[in-house]
Design a protein around this motif. Structure first.
Motif, PDB file in Angstrom:
ATOM      1  N   THR A  16      16.924  47.981  -6.661  1.00 42.46           N
ATOM      2  CA  THR A  16      15.625  47.304  -6.699  1.00 42.46           C
ATOM      3  C   THR A  16      14.526  48.132  -6.057  1.00 42.46           C
ATOM      4  O   THR A  16      13.339  47.870  -6.278  1.00 42.46           O
ATOM      5  CB  THR A  16      15.712  45.938  -6.005  1.00 42.46           C
ATOM      6  N   ASP A  17      14.879  49.135  -5.252  1.00 45.34           N
ATOM      7  CA  ASP A  17      13.875  50.019  -4.659  1.00 45.34           C
ATOM      8  C   ASP A  17      13.849  51.389  -5.334  1.00 45.34           C
ATOM      9  O   ASP A  17      13.244  52.331  -4.832  1.00 45.34           O
ATOM     10  CB  ASP A  17      14.112  50.187  -3.159  1.00 45.34           C
ATOM     11  N   GLY A  18      14.486  51.510  -6.506  1.00 45.57           N
ATOM     12  CA  GLY A  18      14.518  52.777  -7.218  1.00 45.57           C
ATOM     13  C   GLY A  18      13.279  52.983  -8.078  1.00 45.57           C
ATOM     14  O   GLY A  18      12.309  52.220  -8.015  1.00 45.57           O
ATOM     15  N   SER A  19      13.311  54.000  -8.899  1.00 44.02           N
ATOM     16  CA  SER A  19      12.194  54.319  -9.797  1.00 44.02           C
ATOM     17  C   SER A  19      12.756  54.894 -11.092  1.00 44.02           C
ATOM     18  O   SER A  19      13.707  55.685 -11.074  1.00 44.02           O
ATOM     19  CB  SER A  19      11.263  55.340  -9.146  1.00 44.02           C
ATOM     20  N   ASN A  20      12.148  54.522 -12.199  1.00 42.76           N
ATOM     21  CA  ASN A  20      12.586  55.064 -13.482  1.00 42.76           C
ATOM     22  C   ASN A  20      12.155  56.514 -13.679  1.00 42.76           C
ATOM     23  O   ASN A  20      12.486  57.141 -14.677  1.00 42.76           O
ATOM     24  CB  ASN A  20      12.084  54.199 -14.628  1.00 42.76           C
ATOM     25  N   ASN A  27      22.511  57.544  -5.194  1.00 45.53           N
ATOM     26  CA  ASN A  27      22.400  56.153  -4.744  1.00 45.53           C
ATOM     27  C   ASN A  27      21.450  56.053  -3.560  1.00 45.53           C
ATOM     28  O   ASN A  27      21.847  55.858  -2.413  1.00 45.53           O
ATOM     29  CB  ASN A  27      23.780  55.621  -4.377  1.00 45.53           C
ATOM     30  N   SER A  28      20.161  56.203  -3.858  1.00 44.86           N
ATOM     31  CA  SER A  28      19.116  56.113  -2.845  1.00 44.86           C
ATOM     32  C   SER A  28      17.832  55.689  -3.531  1.00 44.86           C
ATOM     33  O   SER A  28      17.721  55.734  -4.769  1.00 44.86           O
ATOM     34  CB  SER A  28      18.914  57.452  -2.142  1.00 44.86           C
ATOM     35  N   ALA A  29      16.824  55.287  -2.748  1.00 48.44           N
ATOM     36  CA  ALA A  29      15.542  54.892  -3.319  1.00 48.44           C
ATOM     37  C   ALA A  29      14.902  56.036  -4.090  1.00 48.44           C
ATOM     38  O   ALA A  29      14.205  55.823  -5.093  1.00 48.44           O
ATOM     39  CB  ALA A  29      14.614  54.394  -2.216  1.00 48.44           C
ATOM     40  N   GLY A  31      16.569  58.381  -5.671  1.00 58.53           N
ATOM     41  CA  GLY A  31      17.449  58.915  -6.703  1.00 58.53           C
ATOM     42  C   GLY A  31      17.835  57.934  -7.786  1.00 58.53           C
ATOM     43  O   GLY A  31      18.122  58.329  -8.918  1.00 58.53           O
ATOM     44  N   ALA A  32      17.835  56.626  -7.477  1.00 57.03           N
ATOM     45  CA  ALA A  32      18.321  55.617  -8.409  1.00 57.03           C
ATOM     46  C   ALA A  32      17.227  55.169  -9.377  1.00 57.03           C
ATOM     47  O   ALA A  32      16.028  55.264  -9.092  1.00 57.03           O
ATOM     48  CB  ALA A  32      18.846  54.415  -7.639  1.00 57.03           C
ATOM     49  N   PHE A  33      17.648  54.643 -10.530  1.00 61.12           N
ATOM     50  CA  PHE A  33      16.727  54.007 -11.465  1.00 61.12           C
ATOM     51  C   PHE A  33      16.298  52.638 -10.929  1.00 61.12           C
ATOM     52  O   PHE A  33      16.986  52.031 -10.105  1.00 61.12           O
ATOM     53  CB  PHE A  33      17.378  53.822 -12.826  1.00 61.12           C
ATOM     54  N   LEU A  34      15.198  52.125 -11.478  1.00 62.84           N
ATOM     55  CA  LEU A  34      14.718  50.799 -11.113  1.00 62.84           C
ATOM     56  C   LEU A  34      15.263  49.716 -12.030  1.00 62.84           C
ATOM     57  O   LEU A  34      15.527  48.596 -11.593  1.00 62.84           O
ATOM     58  CB  LEU A  34      13.186  50.774 -11.153  1.00 62.84           C
ATOM     59  N   THR A  35      15.443  50.018 -13.302  1.00 61.62           N
ATOM     60  CA  THR A  35      15.856  49.005 -14.272  1.00 61.62           C
ATOM     61  C   THR A  35      17.171  49.373 -14.943  1.00 61.62           C
ATOM     62  O   THR A  35      17.487  50.558 -15.116  1.00 61.62           O
ATOM     63  CB  THR A  35      14.788  48.803 -15.359  1.00 61.62           C
ATOM     64  N   LEU A  36      17.893  48.362 -15.366  1.00 66.01           N
ATOM     65  CA  LEU A  36      19.145  48.576 -16.072  1.00 66.01           C
ATOM     66  C   LEU A  36      18.900  49.201 -17.443  1.00 66.01           C
ATOM     67  O   LEU A  36      19.677  50.036 -17.900  1.00 66.01           O
ATOM     68  CB  LEU A  36      19.902  47.258 -16.223  1.00 66.01           C
ATOM     69  N   GLN A  37      17.807  48.808 -18.095  1.00 65.72           N
ATOM     70  CA  GLN A  37      17.546  49.339 -19.421  1.00 65.72           C
ATOM     71  C   GLN A  37      17.262  50.826 -19.395  1.00 65.72           C
ATOM     72  O   GLN A  37      17.591  51.547 -20.338  1.00 65.72           O
ATOM     73  CB  GLN A  37      16.371  48.587 -20.064  1.00 65.72           C
ATOM     74  N   LYS A  38      16.664  51.326 -18.317  1.00 66.80           N
ATOM     75  CA  LYS A  38      16.445  52.764 -18.191  1.00 66.80           C
ATOM     76  C   LYS A  38      17.780  53.510 -18.163  1.00 66.80           C
ATOM     77  O   LYS A  38      17.928  54.571 -18.791  1.00 66.80           O
ATOM     78  CB  LYS A  38      15.661  53.062 -16.915  1.00 66.80           C
ATOM     79  N   GLY A  58      22.905  47.997  -7.646  1.00 61.54           N
ATOM     80  CA  GLY A  58      22.841  47.565  -6.262  1.00 61.54           C
ATOM     81  C   GLY A  58      22.464  46.105  -6.112  1.00 61.54           C
ATOM     82  O   GLY A  58      22.005  45.445  -7.056  1.00 61.54           O
ATOM     83  N   ASN A  59      22.637  45.576  -4.912  1.00 67.32           N
ATOM     84  CA  ASN A  59      22.327  44.178  -4.628  1.00 67.32           C
ATOM     85  C   ASN A  59      20.858  43.874  -4.889  1.00 67.32           C
ATOM     86  O   ASN A  59      19.983  44.718  -4.722  1.00 67.32           O
ATOM     87  CB  ASN A  59      22.655  43.848  -3.172  1.00 67.32           C
ATOM     88  N   GLY A  60      20.602  42.636  -5.313  1.00 66.19           N
ATOM     89  CA  GLY A  60      19.238  42.195  -5.559  1.00 66.19           C
ATOM     90  C   GLY A  60      19.131  41.473  -6.888  1.00 66.19           C
ATOM     91  O   GLY A  60      20.135  41.226  -7.571  1.00 66.19           O
ATOM     92  N   THR A  61      17.912  41.104  -7.256  1.00 67.32           N
ATOM     93  CA  THR A  61      17.643  40.382  -8.497  1.00 67.32           C
ATOM     94  C   THR A  61      16.885  41.281  -9.463  1.00 67.32           C
ATOM     95  O   THR A  61      15.866  41.881  -9.101  1.00 67.32           O
ATOM     96  CB  THR A  61      16.828  39.110  -8.221  1.00 67.32           C
ATOM     97  N   TYR A  62      17.357  41.336 -10.708  1.00 67.39           N
ATOM     98  CA  TYR A  62      16.769  42.167 -11.756  1.00 67.39           C
ATOM     99  C   TYR A  62      16.267  41.238 -12.857  1.00 67.39           C
ATOM    100  O   TYR A  62      17.045  40.460 -13.420  1.00 67.39           O
ATOM    101  CB  TYR A  62      17.794  43.158 -12.297  1.00 67.39           C
ATOM    102  N   THR A  63      14.979  41.303 -13.140  1.00 71.28           N
ATOM    103  CA  THR A  63      14.373  40.371 -14.084  1.00 71.28           C
ATOM    104  C   THR A  63      14.304  40.920 -15.503  1.00 71.28           C
ATOM    105  O   THR A  63      13.863  40.213 -16.408  1.00 71.28           O
ATOM    106  CB  THR A  63      12.961  39.984 -13.620  1.00 71.28           C
TER     107      THR A  63
END
Length: 225
Positions: A16-20, A27-29, A31-38, A58-63
């Protein structure tokens, strides 16, 4: 030409703190993607060869939901993984459109370790037009859903491969039609909180096939069986 060919299993990370704009490989803010679709779109750019790709969420809510629209290149498999011990830690929650996870046109995906829920419209898991999901290969929770928890049609297929839980209302928990298949053999689907099903708990119509042998459903619900 130009497509990266895998020579080993690969893991992409979504947080949830990643970026596309990231690579998705760390596995870090940063390095990780923000969305599953990406992550899904990135995998379409690969030749899996004979290797699997894991998408660790990672833990959190994905809309944002997930759409797999066609087969991968290569013979490997793709696994979408949340928290298989406590699936309520990783939530896919959509408000409209395609729902949480949809696989179509010959695509294939394995799903495990999520709480799935929708409002306004959409199913939690759906496959059609030859798409397939090896669902629930690790614990998954089906929460409140505006549509159906698990839905297949037009030669879509969903295979349930482990125990799971049901905690929310839906039109139906299982619904298959027009040559779709749902196979749920020998597992336990535990209902808590007395969820209500406005259509029916399980429905098969128009040559849909629902296989449920040796499966138990402890708990209570309201609505047609």
């Amino acid at each position: 030409p130009g497509r990266e060919v895998l020579t080993a299993q690969r893991t992409y990370y979504v947080r949830t703190d990643g970026s596309n704009s990231n690579t998705g490989l760390v596995n870090s803010a940063g390095g990780a993607f923000l969305t599953l679709q990406k992550a899904i779109g990135t995998i379409y750019g690969l030749d899996l060869n004979s290797f699997n790709v894991l998408v660790q969420v990672g833990n959190g809510t994905y809309t944002g939901g997930v759409l797999v629209q066609g087969p991968w290149t290569g013979k490997g498999s793709v696994f979408l993984i949340g928290d298989t011990t406590t699936p309520t830690n990783v939530v896919i929650s959509t408000t409209a459109g395609l729902g949480c996870i949809m696989v179509v046109e010959g695509g294939r995906l394995s799903v495990q370790g999520f709480r799935l829920q929708t409002t306004t419209s959409g199913n939690c898991l759906s496959c059609n037009n030859g798409g397939s999901i090896l669902a629930i290969t690790g614990n998954t929770n089906f929460h409140t859903c505006a549509g159906n928890h698990i839905s297949t049609d037009t030669q879509g297929r969903i295979d349930i491969g482990s125990n799971y839980t049901i905690t929310g209302n839906a039109v139906s928990h299982l619904v298959t039609s027009f040559g779709g298949t749902i196979a749920n053999v020998g597992f336990t689907a535990t209902l808590t909180g007395t969820p209500a099903f406005s259509g029916a708990f399980a429905t098969a119509a128009n040559l849909g096939l629902l296989v449920s042998v040796g499966t138990t459903f402890p708990g209570a619900a309201t609505g047609k069986r």
